[in-house]
Structures are given as structure tokens and as C-alpha cells.
Write a protein that holds these residues in place. Structure first.
Motif, PDB file in Angstrom:
ATOM      1  N   GLU A 121     -49.653  55.024  13.869  1.00 26.60           N
ATOM      2  CA  GLU A 121     -48.979  56.300  13.646  1.00 26.60           C
ATOM      3  C   GLU A 121     -49.037  57.179  14.885  1.00 26.60           C
ATOM      4  N   VAL A 122     -50.118  57.060  15.657  1.00 28.17           N
ATOM      5  CA  VAL A 122     -50.234  57.819  16.900  1.00 28.17           C
ATOM      6  C   VAL A 122     -49.132  57.415  17.874  1.00 28.17           C
ATOM      7  N   VAL A 123     -48.886  56.107  17.964  1.00 23.52           N
ATOM      8  CA  VAL A 123     -47.845  55.603  18.859  1.00 23.52           C
ATOM      9  C   VAL A 123     -46.461  55.982  18.348  1.00 23.52           C
ATOM     10  N   TYR A 124     -46.232  55.824  17.044  1.00 30.00           N
ATOM     11  CA  TYR A 124     -44.919  56.135  16.483  1.00 30.00           C
ATOM     12  C   TYR A 124     -44.561  57.610  16.685  1.00 30.00           C
ATOM     13  N   SER A 125     -45.505  58.495  16.409  1.00 36.37           N
ATOM     14  CA  SER A 125     -45.247  59.929  16.552  1.00 36.37           C
ATOM     15  C   SER A 125     -44.968  60.303  18.002  1.00 36.37           C
ATOM     16  N   ALA A 126     -45.736  59.727  18.916  1.00 35.08           N
ATOM     17  CA  ALA A 126     -45.526  60.001  20.341  1.00 35.08           C
ATOM     18  C   ALA A 126     -44.169  59.483  20.799  1.00 35.08           C
ATOM     19  N   MET A 127     -43.759  58.337  20.276  1.00 33.48           N
ATOM     20  CA  MET A 127     -42.451  57.782  20.615  1.00 33.48           C
ATOM     21  C   MET A 127     -41.335  58.706  20.161  1.00 33.48           C
ATOM     22  N   GLU A 128     -41.465  59.252  18.955  1.00 30.93           N
ATOM     23  CA  GLU A 128     -40.426  60.137  18.435  1.00 30.93           C
ATOM     24  C   GLU A 128     -40.273  61.379  19.309  1.00 30.93           C
ATOM     25  N   LEU A 129     -41.398  61.950  19.747  1.00 29.89           N
ATOM     26  CA  LEU A 129     -41.334  63.131  20.606  1.00 29.89           C
ATOM     27  C   LEU A 129     -40.721  62.797  21.964  1.00 29.89           C
ATOM     28  N   ALA A 130     -41.141  61.680  22.546  1.00 32.28           N
ATOM     29  CA  ALA A 130     -40.637  61.287  23.860  1.00 32.28           C
ATOM     30  C   ALA A 130     -39.153  60.927  23.797  1.00 32.28           C
ATOM     31  N   LEU A 131     -38.743  60.259  22.731  1.00 34.24           N
ATOM     32  CA  LEU A 131     -37.339  59.874  22.582  1.00 34.24           C
ATOM     33  C   LEU A 131     -36.460  61.094  22.343  1.00 34.24           C
ATOM     34  N   THR A 132     -37.002  62.103  21.680  1.00 34.13           N
ATOM     35  CA  THR A 132     -36.250  63.341  21.489  1.00 34.13           C
ATOM     36  C   THR A 132     -35.972  63.994  22.839  1.00 34.13           C
ATOM     37  N   SER A 133     -36.988  64.045  23.698  1.00 34.50           N
ATOM     38  CA  SER A 133     -36.808  64.599  25.043  1.00 34.50           C
ATOM     39  C   SER A 133     -35.844  63.757  25.855  1.00 34.50           C
ATOM     40  N   ALA A 134     -35.937  62.435  25.717  1.00 35.78           N
ATOM     41  CA  ALA A 134     -35.055  61.533  26.455  1.00 35.78           C
ATOM     42  C   ALA A 134     -33.606  61.714  26.021  1.00 35.78           C
ATOM     43  N   TYR A 135     -33.390  61.908  24.740  1.00 39.99           N
ATOM     44  CA  TYR A 135     -32.020  62.122  24.245  1.00 39.99           C
ATOM     45  C   TYR A 135     -31.432  63.403  24.831  1.00 39.99           C
ATOM     46  N   LYS A 136     -32.209  64.486  24.783  1.00 36.59           N
ATOM     47  CA  LYS A 136     -31.715  65.757  25.308  1.00 36.59           C
ATOM     48  C   LYS A 136     -31.394  65.665  26.799  1.00 36.59           C
ATOM     49  N   LYS A 137     -32.214  64.907  27.526  1.00 40.65           N
ATOM     50  CA  LYS A 137     -32.023  64.767  28.975  1.00 40.65           C
ATOM     51  C   LYS A 137     -30.823  63.891  29.304  1.00 40.65           C
ATOM     52  N   ASN A 138     -30.686  62.772  28.614  1.00 37.52           N
ATOM     53  CA  ASN A 138     -29.645  61.800  28.951  1.00 37.52           C
ATOM     54  C   ASN A 138     -28.288  62.100  28.332  1.00 37.52           C
ATOM     55  N   PHE A 139     -28.279  62.896  27.258  1.00 43.91           N
ATOM     56  CA  PHE A 139     -27.011  63.154  26.585  1.00 43.91           C
ATOM     57  C   PHE A 139     -26.668  64.638  26.544  1.00 43.91           C
ATOM     58  N   ARG A 191     -30.915  51.350  24.973  1.00 45.07           N
ATOM     59  CA  ARG A 191     -31.430  51.146  26.334  1.00 45.07           C
ATOM     60  C   ARG A 191     -32.391  52.259  26.715  1.00 45.07           C
ATOM     61  N   VAL A 192     -32.014  53.502  26.434  1.00 48.33           N
ATOM     62  CA  VAL A 192     -32.877  54.643  26.720  1.00 48.33           C
ATOM     63  C   VAL A 192     -34.139  54.565  25.879  1.00 48.33           C
ATOM     64  N   ALA A 193     -33.975  54.191  24.616  1.00 47.95           N
ATOM     65  CA  ALA A 193     -35.117  54.112  23.708  1.00 47.95           C
ATOM     66  C   ALA A 193     -36.126  53.072  24.167  1.00 47.95           C
ATOM     67  N   ALA A 194     -35.630  51.906  24.589  1.00 49.78           N
ATOM     68  CA  ALA A 194     -36.531  50.829  25.014  1.00 49.78           C
ATOM     69  C   ALA A 194     -37.354  51.244  26.229  1.00 49.78           C
ATOM     70  N   SER A 195     -36.692  51.867  27.205  1.00 54.91           N
ATOM     71  CA  SER A 195     -37.380  52.294  28.421  1.00 54.91           C
ATOM     72  C   SER A 195     -38.416  53.372  28.117  1.00 54.91           C
ATOM     73  N   THR A 196     -38.017  54.351  27.299  1.00 60.29           N
ATOM     74  CA  THR A 196     -38.927  55.442  26.959  1.00 60.29           C
ATOM     75  C   THR A 196     -40.098  54.939  26.122  1.00 60.29           C
ATOM     76  N   ALA A 197     -39.790  54.076  25.159  1.00 60.32           N
ATOM     77  CA  ALA A 197     -40.837  53.550  24.282  1.00 60.32           C
ATOM     78  C   ALA A 197     -41.894  52.794  25.078  1.00 60.32           C
ATOM     79  N   LYS A 198     -41.453  52.043  26.088  1.00 57.19           N
ATOM     80  CA  LYS A 198     -42.397  51.282  26.913  1.00 57.19           C
ATOM     81  C   LYS A 198     -43.382  52.220  27.602  1.00 57.19           C
ATOM     82  N   GLN A 199     -42.867  53.315  28.161  1.00 53.36           N
ATOM     83  CA  GLN A 199     -43.729  54.275  28.846  1.00 53.36           C
ATOM     84  C   GLN A 199     -44.715  54.914  27.878  1.00 53.36           C
ATOM     85  N   VAL A 200     -44.219  55.275  26.693  1.00 46.46           N
ATOM     86  CA  VAL A 200     -45.071  55.918  25.698  1.00 46.46           C
ATOM     87  C   VAL A 200     -46.169  54.978  25.227  1.00 46.46           C
TER      88      VAL A 200
END
Length: 204
Positions: A22-40, A144-153
Motif C-alpha cells: 500500500e505504501v508503494v501504491y499510494s506513492a505511485m498514485e501521487l507521483a503519477l498525478t504529478s506526471a500527468y499534470k506535467k506531461n499533459f 508510457r509515462v506511467a511505466a517510467s514514473t512507476a519505476k522511479q517510485v
């Protein structure tokens, strides 16, 4: 890699590293939200949800339901102008009250992120103030954005979780006798392999 394969790989990693998924999933959701705002170039409220069962990732734009009398900044300024009495002596408004507390910040209505309750009830009568109206906006190429961001998280959270887990395991071992293997030495110290981490044994 499809969502099921991604979920399986992620579960294997967190299990191997003894990390709360759950720690990883929650962190992924926050990071992916930031990635979406940045890339789109999104300026609206968005949230990314990771389906714990399937591994599917979806992006939602949402509006928060607010009271009907909440005004936009322009409406508030017009209201002040219309009710301004130029014959009254202008009072100096302090930046802080007598107790030294800052003045209350005015919250304006933002149609890009909010919807008034009367309008919300036209869409769903059960909606109340504080509820949200979600609309899926997942881009076709978001994977593609999700995979890259998820790896970092995942890498970051694995490091953090491993560090915390090691601290929990060894934090109360002071003054206890531990068995380890000498892995390396330098002029002043032996470096002892204790399994999940290394300890330092000064030669003196």
C-alpha cells in the motif's frame, strides 16, 4: 507490459523486499498525478487511481461540490465595489489581529476545480458539499509515462522501506551479541555482513 504483468512484477518485488504494498501504491498514485499534470498540461484537479486487484491505472478529473454562495474573485471584487461607501472614513486594516494571528484568507470559487451544489444536484441529487464528481480522462499514451514514473517510485520506496525495515530489525539490538561475517576491512575497521545490512567493528 500489460497491467496484469505489471501488477504481478510489482507484487513480487514488494514481497521479496518485505515492503507494505500500500505504501508503494499510494506513492505511485501521487507521483503519477504529478506526471500527468506535467506531461499533459493539466490545470484542473486530477487524481490517478491504481487498481489494487488488476494493476490498471486510470486518471480522473474531478470537481469538488461547494456551497452556492461561494463567489469568484471577480464577483467578490464587484460586490465590494457596489457596497463601498466613499463617504465613510477609510479604516486601516491590520495585516494581523490583536493577538498576532494572520487574517483569514478568502477562498474564491474556481469553476475549473469546483461546482456549486445546486448545479451538482442537477447531475446527481445525492451529491452534497464536499463530494466530488469524477470524469475519467486517461490519455491513450499514458501507459508510457506511467511505466517510467512507476519505476522511479518503486525504486525510491524500496530504498526507503528497506532502510526503515532494517532500522526496525536492528534498532533495538544495542548491547546484544550478533553473529556476522567479516566482509571487508580497512586500516581502522572491520565491516561485518549481518545479512540484511552491514555493521562496522572498529579494530581498536
Amino acid at each position: 507490459m500489460n497491467s496484469k504483468e505489471f501488477k504481478k512484477a510489482l507484487d513480487n518485488i514488494v514481497k521479496e523486499k518485505d515492503i507494505d504494498p500500500e505504501v508503494v501504491y499510494s506513492a505511485m498514485e501521487l507521483a503519477l498525478t504529478s506526471a500527468y499534470k506535467k506531461n499533459f498540461n493539466s490545470k484542473t484537479n486530477v487524481k490517478v487511481l491504481f487498481d489494487r486487484a488488476t494493476g490498471e491505472i486510470k486518471v480522473y478529473s474531478y470537481l469538488t461540490v461547494v456551497e452556492d454562495d461561494k463567489m469568484t474573485k471577480e464577483e467578490y471584487e464587484d460586490y465590494l465595489f457596489e457596497n463601498y461607501d466613499d463617504e465613510e472614513e477609510e479604516e486601516e486594516i491590520p495585516a494581523e489581529d490583536e493577538e498576532g494571528e494572520e487574517k483569514e484568507t478568502i477562498s474564491y470559487f474556481n469553476p475549473e476545480t469546483e461546482i456549486k451544489v445546486s448545479d451538482a444536484k442537477k447531475l446527481d441529487k445525492t451529491l452534497e458539499i464536499g463530494d466530488t464528481i469524477d470524469t475519467e480522462v486517461t490519455p491513450k499514451d499514458f501507459g508510457r509515462v506511467a511505466a517510467s514514473t512507476a519505476k522511479q517510485v518503486v525504486v525510491q520506496k524500496i530504498r526507503e522501506a528497506e532502510r526503515n525495515s532494517i532500522m526496525e530489525e536492528f534498532g533495538d539490538k544495542q548491547d546484544e551479541l550478533l553473529i556476522g561475517t567479516v566482509a571487508l576491512e580497512d586500516t581502522d575497521n572491520y565491516f561485518i555482513d549481518l545479512g540484511r545490512t552491514n555493521g562496522i567493528l572498529p579494530k581498536k
